[in-house]
Design a protein around this motif. Structure first.
Motif, mmCIF file in Angstrom:
data_model
loop_
_atom_site.group_PDB
_atom_site.id
_atom_site.type_symbol
_atom_site.label_atom_id
_atom_site.label_comp_id
_atom_site.label_asym_id
_atom_site.label_seq_id
_atom_site.Cartn_x
_atom_site.Cartn_y
_atom_site.Cartn_z
ATOM 1 N N SER A 116 7.153 -47.217 85.914
ATOM 2 C CA SER A 116 7.090 -47.437 84.457
ATOM 3 C C SER A 116 7.929 -48.660 84.058
ATOM 4 N N LYS A 117 8.765 -49.130 84.976
ATOM 5 C CA LYS A 117 9.634 -50.277 84.636
ATOM 6 C C LYS A 117 9.165 -51.583 85.279
ATOM 7 N N ILE A 118 8.063 -51.539 86.021
ATOM 8 C CA ILE A 118 7.646 -52.771 86.728
ATOM 9 C C ILE A 118 7.131 -53.824 85.739
ATOM 10 N N GLU A 119 6.265 -53.410 84.829
ATOM 11 C CA GLU A 119 5.555 -54.388 83.991
ATOM 12 C C GLU A 119 6.530 -55.272 83.202
ATOM 13 N N SER A 120 7.609 -54.703 82.713
ATOM 14 C CA SER A 120 8.553 -55.493 81.904
ATOM 15 C C SER A 120 9.285 -56.541 82.766
ATOM 16 N N GLU A 140 4.124 -44.645 94.097
ATOM 17 C CA GLU A 140 3.010 -44.317 93.168
ATOM 18 C C GLU A 140 2.008 -45.476 93.206
ATOM 19 N N MET A 141 1.103 -45.457 94.199
ATOM 20 C CA MET A 141 0.284 -46.630 94.482
ATOM 21 C C MET A 141 -0.813 -46.889 93.449
ATOM 22 N N GLU A 142 -1.237 -45.873 92.730
ATOM 23 C CA GLU A 142 -2.300 -46.119 91.746
ATOM 24 C C GLU A 142 -1.790 -47.068 90.654
ATOM 25 N N VAL A 143 -0.595 -46.805 90.168
ATOM 26 C CA VAL A 143 -0.026 -47.662 89.108
ATOM 27 C C VAL A 143 0.249 -49.066 89.664
ATOM 28 N N ILE A 144 0.815 -49.120 90.863
ATOM 29 C CA ILE A 144 1.155 -50.425 91.453
ATOM 30 C C ILE A 144 -0.119 -51.247 91.688
ATOM 31 N N THR A 145 -1.147 -50.597 92.196
ATOM 32 C CA THR A 145 -2.413 -51.301 92.455
ATOM 33 C C THR A 145 -3.020 -51.823 91.148
ATOM 34 N N SER A 146 -2.971 -51.015 90.084
ATOM 35 C CA SER A 146 -3.607 -51.504 88.858
ATOM 36 C C SER A 146 -2.778 -52.623 88.220
ATOM 37 N N LEU A 147 -1.448 -52.571 88.364
ATOM 38 C CA LEU A 147 -0.632 -53.694 87.845
ATOM 39 C C LEU A 147 -0.913 -54.965 88.644
ATOM 40 N N ALA A 148 -1.049 -54.815 89.954
ATOM 41 C CA ALA A 148 -1.322 -55.980 90.810
ATOM 42 C C ALA A 148 -2.669 -56.605 90.429
ATOM 43 N N GLN A 149 -3.635 -55.745 90.131
ATOM 44 C CA GLN A 149 -4.950 -56.284 89.726
ATOM 45 C C GLN A 149 -4.855 -56.974 88.372
ATOM 46 N N LYS A 150 -4.171 -56.309 87.442
ATOM 47 C CA LYS A 150 -4.066 -56.858 86.081
ATOM 48 C C LYS A 150 -3.399 -58.238 86.072
ATOM 49 N N TYR A 151 -2.356 -58.419 86.879
ATOM 50 C CA TYR A 151 -1.590 -59.675 86.855
ATOM 51 C C TYR A 151 -1.876 -60.571 88.069
ATOM 52 N N GLN A 152 -2.916 -60.207 88.856
ATOM 53 C CA GLN A 152 -3.293 -61.026 90.032
ATOM 54 C C GLN A 152 -2.114 -61.212 90.996
ATOM 55 N N LEU A 153 -1.503 -60.119 91.365
ATOM 56 C CA LEU A 153 -0.345 -60.189 92.266
ATOM 57 C C LEU A 153 -0.727 -59.644 93.641
ATOM 58 N N HIS A 154 -0.028 -60.121 94.659
ATOM 59 C CA HIS A 154 -0.174 -59.506 95.982
ATOM 60 C C HIS A 154 0.692 -58.254 96.043
ATOM 61 N N ILE A 155 0.265 -57.315 96.857
ATOM 62 C CA ILE A 155 1.155 -56.205 97.220
ATOM 63 C C ILE A 155 1.520 -56.422 98.680
ATOM 64 N N VAL A 156 2.819 -56.378 98.977
ATOM 65 C CA VAL A 156 3.275 -56.379 100.376
ATOM 66 C C VAL A 156 4.027 -55.070 100.562
ATOM 67 N N GLU A 157 3.418 -54.125 101.250
ATOM 68 C CA GLU A 157 4.072 -52.814 101.411
ATOM 69 C C GLU A 157 5.125 -52.863 102.509
ATOM 70 N N ASP A 158 6.215 -52.168 102.282
ATOM 71 C CA ASP A 158 7.193 -51.943 103.354
ATOM 72 C C ASP A 158 7.045 -50.487 103.797
ATOM 73 N N CYS A 159 6.447 -50.319 104.970
ATOM 74 C CA CYS A 159 6.168 -48.969 105.498
ATOM 75 C C CYS A 159 7.127 -48.610 106.627
ATOM 76 N N ALA A 160 8.270 -49.295 106.687
ATOM 77 C CA ALA A 160 9.203 -49.096 107.807
ATOM 78 C C ALA A 160 9.611 -47.636 107.977
ATOM 79 N N GLN A 161 9.627 -46.883 106.860
ATOM 80 C CA GLN A 161 10.096 -45.495 106.939
ATOM 81 C C GLN A 161 8.956 -44.497 106.741
ATOM 82 N N ALA A 162 7.732 -44.966 106.795
ATOM 83 C CA ALA A 162 6.656 -44.073 106.333
ATOM 84 C C ALA A 162 5.396 -44.102 107.195
#
Ligand SMILES: Cc1ncc(COP(=O)(O)O)c(C=O)c1O
Length: 369
Positions: A116-120, A140-162
């Motif tokens: 909820s604090k990413i967009e600002s 919460e990937m659904e929100v992150i994915t839609s923000l990335a689409q809205k603002y044309q951003l890349h997502i680089v996931e860090d899955c080191a622990q997952a």
């Protein structure tokens, strides 16, 4: 009766695989091909297939995986990368090493970036969101994915622990332009030394990443990029290939241990809450306790060792002084001051966890009477 429960023991964790490791090591040794040979290629194929991803590129560490993922995107210098303020310091180091600017966002209740604090925090310079699936808990990937689409951003996931964690029906590592993994020995999929990898579905990026790990060279002695030497080691790739076959089983064991903590630990401890649809692989099982350090000492005196991930917020690290414009991250500070990681390794038994719970419950009872 007093018992010893170590936080981690890498020999015990790996003991079930020793025989297969030995065979794999013999095969590498006798092959006479020690750099980027059949083991690396074969592990890359297996790891990509496990994720239903197109390409995997094996690298020397998780930090290198993050650095090279960011470098491969070829972003304008000082582009901004949004990342959780309480993430592991390597995430922030990777952004700086890639010549970019980390922008910190406070974590939410689950310890992952508060979506909820990413967009600002998005500005015209923002180019990447870096979700770090901390402790094995998917962001919460659904929100992150839609923000990335809205603002044309890349997502680089860090899955080191997952490794193997899922957000609804998709594994983490498949939501991004490039996903980075560490195979540091303690990880759910850990090697017997340093190792890492990236996943991508973009062929051009995969080809570029293969060059970047090898001095920036596609063709021997011809360099297209300023790369580095960050090749996944052939021996480690062989071990990882063995262990990957057991990853789901390892994760399942850790989930069973986590369920025991959930059930037995006193409700006054703040435990991880896993929402519907989030498949957590519990690389780490943490609780929050106000008197964390006293609890740690008490557990130690009774034979139980614990860890703190992490005692110091990245923005408070000496090395990063002056890097961040925002001055305070109180949510992150509280996280670092109260979090305690409990034993949850592949070798732990159900009785080990019940013993830890008994001690913790006695402690909280005493502290509150
Ligand atoms: C979240 C996270 N990112 C990155 C890294 C860096 O990985 P490595 O230790 O393989 O460089 C780690 C590992 O320890 C990690 O936990």
């Amino acid at each position: 009766m007093k018992k010893s429960v170590e936080y981690e023991n890498l020999a015990k964790l790996n003991a079930p695989f020793f025989e297969a490791y030995q065979q794999s090591f013999q095969a590498v040794m006798q092959s006479g091909w020690y750099i980027l040979g059949t083991q690396v290629k074969s592990f890359e194929e297996d790891f990509a297939k496990y994720h239903n991803a197109k390409y995997c590129v094996g690298l020397a560490s998780g930090l290198d995986a993050l650095i090279l993922a960011l470098q491969a995107l070829d972003l304008p210098p000082a582009s901004e990368v949004i990342v959780a303020a309480n993430a592991y310091v390597a995430c922030i180091l990777s952004i700086i090493k890639a010549g970019l600017k980390p922008v910190l966002v406070e974590p939410g209740e689950d310890g992952n970036i508060d979506v909820s604090k990413i967009e600002s925090h998005i500005t015209p310079y923002t180019k990447v969101i870096m979700p770090v699936h901390l402790y094995g808990h998917p962001c919460e990937m659904e929100v992150i994915t839609s923000l990335a689409q809205k603002y044309q951003l890349h997502i680089v996931e860090d899955c080191a622990q997952a490794h193997g964690a899922r957000y609804f029906d998709k594994k983490v590592g498949t939501f991004s332009t490039i996903a980075a993994f560490s195979f540091y020995p303690t990880k759910n999929l850990g090697a017997l030394g340093d190792a890492g990898a990236v996943l991508t579905n973009d062929e051009n990026l995969a080809v570029k990443l293969k060059a970047l790990r090898n001095y920036g060279s596609h063709v021997k002695y011809h360099n297209d990029y300023i790369g580095m030497n960050s090749r996944l080691d052939e021996v480690q790739a062989g071990f990882l290939k063995v262990k990957l076959k057991a990853l789901d089983h390892i994760n399942q064991h850790k989930r069973v241990l986590a369920a025991i903590y959930d059930k037995l630990l006193d409700q006054r401890y703040l435990k991880p809450k896993v929402k519907e649809g989030f498949f957590d692989v519990f690389h780490i099982y943490n609780v929050h306790a106000q008197n964390r350090d006293k609890l740690r000492v008490y557990l130690k005196e009774h034979g139980v060792t614990t860890e703190v991930h992490y005692p110091v917020a990245p923005y408070r690290q000496k090395a990063l002084a002056g890097i961040f414009t925002q001055e305070a991250f109180p949510v992150s500070d509280k996280w670092h001051a109260t979090t305690l990681s409990l034993p949850i390794s592949y070798f732990h038994t159900l009785d080990d966890i019940a013993y830890v719970c008994d001690l913790m419950n006695t402690f909280i009872q005493r502290e509150n009477t």
